[in-house]
Enzyme design. Structure first.
Site, PDB file in Angstrom:
ATOM      1  N   LYS A  90      10.733   5.996  22.265  1.00  0.00           N
ATOM      2  CA  LYS A  90      11.553   4.793  22.445  1.00  0.00           C
ATOM      3  C   LYS A  90      11.779   4.516  23.930  1.00  0.00           C
ATOM      4  O   LYS A  90      11.765   3.357  24.369  1.00  0.00           O
ATOM      5  CB  LYS A  90      12.891   4.960  21.715  1.00  0.00           C
ATOM      6  CG  LYS A  90      12.725   4.950  20.201  1.00  0.00           C
ATOM      7  CD  LYS A  90      13.985   5.446  19.510  1.00  0.00           C
ATOM      8  CE  LYS A  90      13.856   5.379  17.996  1.00  0.00           C
ATOM      9  NZ  LYS A  90      14.901   6.127  17.294  1.00  0.00           N
ATOM     10  N   ALA A 113       0.853  -1.196   0.000  1.00  0.00           N
ATOM     11  CA  ALA A 113       0.000   0.000   0.000  1.00  0.00           C
ATOM     12  C   ALA A 113       0.887   1.243   0.000  1.00  0.00           C
ATOM     13  O   ALA A 113       1.825   1.355   0.807  1.00  0.00           O
ATOM     14  CB  ALA A 113      -0.898   0.007   1.229  1.00  0.00           C
TER      15      ALA A 113
HETATM   16  N1  LIG Z   1      14.014   5.681   8.827  1.00  0.00           N
HETATM   17  C1  LIG Z   1      14.512   5.111   9.919  1.00  0.00           C
HETATM   18  O1  LIG Z   1      15.729   5.115  10.135  1.00  0.00           O
HETATM   19  C2  LIG Z   1      13.615   4.420  10.889  1.00  0.00           C
HETATM   20  C3  LIG Z   1      12.251   4.479  10.784  1.00  0.00           C
HETATM   21  N2  LIG Z   1      11.468   3.826  11.707  1.00  0.00           N
HETATM   22  C4  LIG Z   1      10.040   3.881  11.598  1.00  0.00           C
HETATM   23  O2  LIG Z   1       9.642   3.208  10.414  1.00  0.00           O
HETATM   24  C5  LIG Z   1       8.461   3.798   9.904  1.00  0.00           C
HETATM   25  C6  LIG Z   1       8.692   4.229   8.474  1.00  0.00           C
HETATM   26  O3  LIG Z   1       9.734   5.173   8.454  1.00  0.00           O
HETATM   27  P1  LIG Z   1      10.411   5.639   7.078  1.00  0.00           P
HETATM   28  O4  LIG Z   1      10.422   4.520   6.112  1.00  0.00           O
HETATM   29  O5  LIG Z   1      11.685   6.282   7.472  1.00  0.00           O
HETATM   30  O6  LIG Z   1       9.382   6.750   6.606  1.00  0.00           O
HETATM   31  P2  LIG Z   1       9.110   7.282   5.119  1.00  0.00           P
HETATM   32  O7  LIG Z   1       8.428   8.582   5.254  1.00  0.00           O
HETATM   33  O8  LIG Z   1      10.353   7.201   4.302  1.00  0.00           O
HETATM   34  O9  LIG Z   1       8.127   6.163   4.555  1.00  0.00           O
HETATM   35  C7  LIG Z   1       6.774   6.075   4.886  1.00  0.00           C
HETATM   36  C8  LIG Z   1       6.018   5.794   3.597  1.00  0.00           C
HETATM   37  O10 LIG Z   1       4.682   5.496   3.931  1.00  0.00           O
HETATM   38  C9  LIG Z   1       3.854   6.138   2.961  1.00  0.00           C
HETATM   39  N3  LIG Z   1       2.532   6.324   3.556  1.00  0.00           N
HETATM   40  C10 LIG Z   1       2.147   7.215   4.478  1.00  0.00           C
HETATM   41  N4  LIG Z   1       0.837   7.082   4.749  1.00  0.00           N
HETATM   42  C11 LIG Z   1       0.398   6.068   3.971  1.00  0.00           C
HETATM   43  C12 LIG Z   1      -0.863   5.443   3.806  1.00  0.00           C
HETATM   44  N5  LIG Z   1      -1.928   5.865   4.472  1.00  0.00           N
HETATM   45  N6  LIG Z   1      -0.966   4.424   2.950  1.00  0.00           N
HETATM   46  C13 LIG Z   1       0.105   4.005   2.244  1.00  0.00           C
HETATM   47  N7  LIG Z   1       1.339   4.544   2.373  1.00  0.00           N
HETATM   48  C14 LIG Z   1       1.472   5.575   3.220  1.00  0.00           C
HETATM   49  C15 LIG Z   1       4.564   7.441   2.636  1.00  0.00           C
HETATM   50  O11 LIG Z   1       4.152   7.935   1.399  1.00  0.00           O
HETATM   51  C16 LIG Z   1       6.010   7.006   2.659  1.00  0.00           C
HETATM   52  O12 LIG Z   1       6.456   6.592   1.394  1.00  0.00           O
HETATM   53  C17 LIG Z   1       8.112   4.949  10.876  1.00  0.00           C
HETATM   54  O13 LIG Z   1       7.217   4.473  11.841  1.00  0.00           O
HETATM   55  C18 LIG Z   1       9.446   5.264  11.504  1.00  0.00           C
HETATM   56  O14 LIG Z   1       9.333   5.861  12.769  1.00  0.00           O
HETATM   57  C19 LIG Z   1      12.000   3.089  12.726  1.00  0.00           C
HETATM   58  C20 LIG Z   1      13.342   2.994  12.872  1.00  0.00           C
HETATM   59  C21 LIG Z   1      14.260   3.677  11.988  1.00  0.00           C
HETATM   60  N1  LIG Z   2      14.722   9.159  13.178  1.00  0.00           N
HETATM   61  C1  LIG Z   2      15.141   8.046  13.942  1.00  0.00           C
HETATM   62  C2  LIG Z   2      15.088   6.821  13.091  1.00  0.00           C
HETATM   63  C3  LIG Z   2      15.060   5.620  13.906  1.00  0.00           C
HETATM   64  O1  LIG Z   2      14.252   5.369  14.755  1.00  0.00           O
HETATM   65  C4  LIG Z   2      16.560   8.272  14.418  1.00  0.00           C
HETATM   66  O2  LIG Z   2      17.167   9.241  13.970  1.00  0.00           O
HETATM   67  O3  LIG Z   2      17.023   7.519  15.276  1.00  0.00           O
END
Ligand SMILES: NC(=O)C1=CN([C@@H]2O[C@H](COP(=O)(O)OP(=O)(O)OC[C@H]3O[C@@H](n4cnc5c(N)ncnc54)[C@H](O)[C@@H]3O)[C@@H](O)[C@H]2O)C=CC1
Ligand SMILES: N[C@@H](CC=O)C(=O)O
Ligand code: NA
Length: 450
Positions: free
Chosen positions: A223, A61
């Site tokens: 966290k 999605a």
């Molecule tokens: N980027 C990181 O280093 C880390 C991220 N996380 C967590 O992982 C999750 C994802 O983070 P990222 O991938 O970095 O974010 P991101 O913003 O790169 O990706 C999220 C994606 O979900 C899509 N999206 C949003 N609402 C949507 C919906 N209703 N239906 C379908 N797609 C939808 C967005 O368009 C986007 O492409 C978050 O909860 C974040 O806190 C956890 C640990 C590390």
């Molecule tokens: N934005 C977060 C991503 C991981 O949870 C970070 O910087 O640690």
């Protein structure tokens, strides 16, 4: 000499076990989601061998179709209808990596009600309303796993939930936000400005979509809540965590820390301590000075590290990449394998454990040491008056030094351990004093004996 690429030293892909595949729906194809999709494709053979059945990605999605993505995927996998995807009868596991509270919460609840197990990386949601999700998983008899939500690739939630389940954890202390660690590290080592370092962290995929969550400490507080809940078998939400971010940390704070042989880090500190009515939990996130000799001081760039102290095991340290698409996807994939195995065996892993139900203390009763910078008039008697203000509130001074002269005069006081409430009262008194122009910085000092 024969050079091997990392993949060439791996054993040959095993034969794919036959049988009904475990079907996976992916919500979100951003920084983390695209890497999860990549690993599902690239490691299909190994995953099947480890799970005992093929693991098949049946839908993704997204918010927009037809975008160029970091990974090559058949266009027919993509859908705009996330709800229809998570309620498909053939979906066994939903991986939620869209982030935020809604629609992530509704989608996870719909998935569980419809019989799917869930893997999520969503710390914001788990820290705000984990109890609703855990109750839904319990009711549905399905798994809800979220190792990626804290410290990215580092296995920390499973050790707390499983490996240390027979011990008594007393304290969890760590660096759990990669973006802020990256910024503080750049400010300390290369003298980079805050904005430049933040931009670099965003370009590398560490920062959240809205970097306020990182910079203001919301991400680390979420966290900390998850860590404290698991460590102390108590429900702790993000709102229970005292939170201060790094937006107020200045180049002068970083330089002042360096003069003391310290470095500034954003710390998450969760502990069980004696409260007014018996054992209680304290949970806080704030910048602090720590000595350069402390193991956490050597945590550079976007790396994370978490110390766990427990009665029987003593001190344990967990270290590794805490952010970024590929490392975070590694943690998601680990959960996915476990959840898929559980589906095949028709069992579920350990659910929420909140039996201890300890009260959460407010910040005022927390004790630590403080580094206080006071802009003063450079006159006789000012030092004595400042010392008296500390003494009046029972805050004992460890060291004091003067920096600058005349209009630039500054007293830098480091205290012994004192309560946050007593220190706040001292600062109030100082701000009202005739020869004090400003209390320009107050920072806690951690990781050092008195
Ligand atoms: N980027 C990181 O280093 C880390 C991220 N996380 C967590 O992982 C999750 C994802 O983070 P990222 O991938 O970095 O974010 P991101 O913003 O790169 O990706 C999220 C994606 O979900 C899509 N999206 C949003 N609402 C949507 C919906 N209703 N239906 C379908 N797609 C939808 C967005 O368009 C986007 O492409 C978050 O909860 C974040 O806190 C956890 C640990 C590390
Ligand atoms: N934005 C977060 C991503 C991981 O949870 C970070 O910087 O640690
Ligand atoms: Na983790």
């Amino acid at each position: 000499m024969n050079q091997h690429s990392p993949s060439s030293v791996l054993p040959a892909t095993p034969a794919t076990p036959q049988g009904r595949p475990v079907r996976v729906a992916l919500l979100g194809c951003g920084v983390v989601g695209s890497q999860v999709a990549r690993l599902l494709q690239e490691q299909a053979g190994d995953l099947a061998a480890r799970v005992g059945a093929p693991v098949e990605l049946v839908g993704i999605a997204v918010r927009r179709l037809g975008l160029a993505r970091d990974v090559d995927l058949p266009e027919e996998l993509f859908t705009l209808d996330a709800h229809a995807l998570v309620t498909r009868d053939d979906v066994d596991v939903v991986v939620e990596v869209i982030g935020g509270i809604e629609p992530a919460r509704s989608l996870i609840l719909a998935a569980l009600e419809h019989g799917a197990s869930v893997v999520s990386a969503n710390k914001a949601l788990l820290a705000e309303d984990g109890s609703t999700l855990f109750a839904a998983a319990e009711k549905a008899g399905r798994d809800l796993y979220y190792e990626a939500a804290v410290a990215g690739a580092i296995p920390i939630l499973r050790p707390l939930r499983e490996s240390l389940a027979g011990d008594q954890v007393t304290r969890v202390l760590g660096i759990v936000n990669g973006t802020t660690n990256f910024i503080l590290d750049r400010m300390d080592s290369s003298g980079a400005g805050f904005d430049e370092a933040l931009q670099e962290a965003q370009d590398l995929g560490y920062a959240e979509a809205d970097p306020t969550a990182d910079v203001e400490g919301f991400d680390a507080a979420a966290k900390a809540a998850i860590l404290a809940s698991l460590a102390f078998h108590t429900r702790v939400t993000a709102a229970d965590v005292h939170r201060e971010g790094i937006a107020e940390v200045t180049a002068s704070d970083v330089a002042s820390a360096a003069e003391m042989g310290c470095v500034v880090k954003l710390l998450a500190i969760c502990a069980v301590q004696e409260g007014p009515d018996g054992p209680a939990v304290s949970a806080r996130v704030h910048p602090a000075m720590i000595p350069r000799s402390h193991p956490l001081a050597s945590v550079r760039e976007a790396y994370n590290a978490v110390f766990v102290e427990s009665q029987a095991a003593g001190q344990l340290m967990f270290y590794g990449p805490g952010a970024g698409g590929s490392p975070t996807a590694s943690a998601v994939m680990g959960d996915l394998v476990t959840v898929a195995r559980n589906r095949l065996a028709d069992v579920r892993g350990a659910g929420e454990s909140s039996y201890a139900d300890l009260p959460v203390l407010d910040m005022g009763s927390t004790q630590t040491r403080y580094h206080v910078q006071i802009d003063v008039d450079d006159k006789a008697g000012v030092l004595a008056a400042v010392a008296l203000a500390f003494a009046e509130h029972g805050v004992s001074i460890q060291t004091v030094r003067q920096e600058g002269r005349g209009d630039d005069a500054q007293l830098v006081v480091v205290s012994h351990r004192a309560s946050d409430a007593d220190l706040a009262a001292t600062v109030d008194t100082l701000r009202g004093m005739a020869n004090v122009r400003d209390v320009s910085s107050v920072m806690r000092v951690e990781g050092e004996s008195e």
